[in-house]
Enzyme design. Structure first.
Site, mmCIF file in Angstrom:
data_model
loop_
_atom_site.group_PDB
_atom_site.id
_atom_site.type_symbol
_atom_site.label_atom_id
_atom_site.label_comp_id
_atom_site.label_asym_id
_atom_site.label_seq_id
_atom_site.Cartn_x
_atom_site.Cartn_y
_atom_site.Cartn_z
ATOM 1 N N ASP A 111 -44.027 -83.537 22.753
ATOM 2 C CA ASP A 111 -45.257 -82.888 23.217
ATOM 3 C C ASP A 111 -44.943 -82.130 24.506
ATOM 4 O O ASP A 111 -44.330 -82.677 25.433
ATOM 5 C CB ASP A 111 -46.344 -83.934 23.469
ATOM 6 N N HIS A 169 -53.143 -66.352 25.874
ATOM 7 C CA HIS A 169 -52.695 -67.000 24.634
ATOM 8 C C HIS A 169 -51.516 -66.286 23.992
ATOM 9 O O HIS A 169 -50.695 -66.925 23.327
ATOM 10 C CB HIS A 169 -53.862 -67.081 23.648
ATOM 11 N N ASP A 184 -48.185 -68.169 22.807
ATOM 12 C CA ASP A 184 -47.504 -68.075 21.515
ATOM 13 C C ASP A 184 -46.027 -67.773 21.706
ATOM 14 O O ASP A 184 -45.165 -68.321 21.001
ATOM 15 C CB ASP A 184 -48.152 -66.977 20.661
ATOM 16 N N ASP A 221 -49.186 -77.697 20.599
ATOM 17 C CA ASP A 221 -47.924 -77.799 21.332
ATOM 18 C C ASP A 221 -47.230 -79.112 21.003
ATOM 19 O O ASP A 221 -46.511 -79.669 21.824
ATOM 20 C CB ASP A 221 -48.161 -77.666 22.837
ATOM 21 N N ARG A 240 -31.352 -84.444 26.126
ATOM 22 C CA ARG A 240 -30.826 -83.072 26.033
ATOM 23 C C ARG A 240 -31.944 -82.085 25.703
ATOM 24 O O ARG A 240 -31.995 -80.982 26.270
ATOM 25 C CB ARG A 240 -29.738 -83.018 24.963
#
Length: 347
Positions: free
Chosen positions: A207, A220, A224, A250, A271
């Protein structure tokens, strides 16, 4: 060779009515070959050649003499052309009168056809409808074969288009249109396949942190762009066999097949987090995001369940959020193994 008016008239009729024929003299040599028969031999010149040099009589068996052939009058002959292709043909021989005059006396007319080998013969010798008598059923067979070929080719093209459309529709149904990653439907199918098999795998719930601030500050469209950059970064940092799906605005899930070691999962998660902290350039500036990761391993379950693993990875993700974000937590049955506490007051 002069055949006389009667002979020439006979030849003209034979060329029209049965163009694939040979007129044999009493010695068994060819006096005349119909236009289609001549087309079956490369040089096309069959005149004065012996029957045995042009045809192999396979059934019935005889010595090949003219007398023996005339005794087979009306019988079905199975022959093979003595040529490079050795095409098999069927034939029937009709004796000419013994009391006639000229070279036709004691001879015979041999009429031929391809039988079931018609299609191959048409292909091998480039025959057309003009090579057959107008009333020959071969003409109708040629039309049927051509119509069948056209219909089959049209069917193949239609099937290819339908298959392509099906594949495209399936691909679209399982693809996130913004990032090109798998979507939730694809993820469910992968989890079902993996949990029903015997391969271990790890599941990471990823997340993004601070993503709302990107939308609020840059819009927005920039958000994107960030999601696309994050997707590309995750693909770069994972193996080709790994599966990455975008399951929310997301929110991402990474499936790591054949991974059953907590330490290795921790290294991969660390990583990914480090890579996603790199600044991302958007049209009107530069922004930063980070990621919190919760993970679960199928090897920790007696009977792995995709839904249970997703729920446990989700709980581990919230634990990572509570620890300050930008870190990972791996779920275990009773306790959790986590990465270093990197809260540092981050919100």
């Amino acid at each position: 060779m002069t055949l006389g008016p009667t002979g020439n008239t006979l030849i003209s009729l034979l060329d029209m009515l049965c163009p694939m024929h040979a007129v044999l003299g009493a010695s068994g040599r060819v006096l005349h070959a119909g236009p289609t028969l001549a087309k079956l031999y490369e040089n096309g010149d069959l005149i004065d050649r012996k029957f045995q040099d042009l045809f192999e009589l396979r059934r019935p068996h005889t010595d090949g003499s003219m007398a023996a052939l005339r005794r087979l009058a009306g019988a079905k002959l199975h022959l093979r052309l003595c040529g490079p292709r050795q095409t098999e043909v069927k034939g029937m021989l009709v004796p000419l009168p013994d009391d006639g005059d000229g070279p036709l006396r004691g001879g015979a007319v041999l009429n031929l056809s391809f039988g079931i080998g018609l299609q191959e013969a048409v292909r091998d010798f480039a025959l057309t409808s003009r090579d057959f008598a107008a009333t020959d059923l071969a003409i109708e067979m040629l039309y049927l074969i051509e119509a069948k070929s056209i219909a089959m080719e049209a069917s193949r093209k239609l099937n290819r288009r339908l298959q392509g459309a099906k594949i495209a529709a399936e691909e679209q149904a399982f693809t996130d249109t913004l990032t090109g990653l798998r979507n939730r439907r694809a993820l469910d199918a992968v989890l079902t396949r993996l949990t029903e098999g015997e391969r271990d795998f790890a599941l990471m719930n990823v997340d993004l942190d601070y993503f709302k601030a990107v939308n609020d500050r840059f819009g927005h469209a920039a958000g994107d762009h960030v999601l696309q950059a994050v997707a590309q970064a995750m693909v770069t940092e994972t193996r080709s066999a790994d599966i990455i799906a975008r399951v929310g605005g997301d929110e991402f899930v990474v499936i790591l097949p054949d991974v059953a070691d907590h330490h290795r999962v921790g290294e991969i998660a660390a990583r990914l987090i480090k890579r996603l902290e790199h600044p991302i350039t958007v049209p009107n500036g530069t922004c930063r995001v980070s990621a919190s990761i919760g993970a679960a391993l199928s090897s920790d379950y007696r009977v792995p369940s995709g839904q249970r693993m997703m729920e446990d990875a989700d709980r581990a993700l919230y634990a990572a959020k509570e620890r300050g974000r930008g870190c990972h937590v791996i779920h275990v049955q009773e306790t959790s193994i986590s990465g270093p506490d990197r809260s540092g007051g981050r919100k």
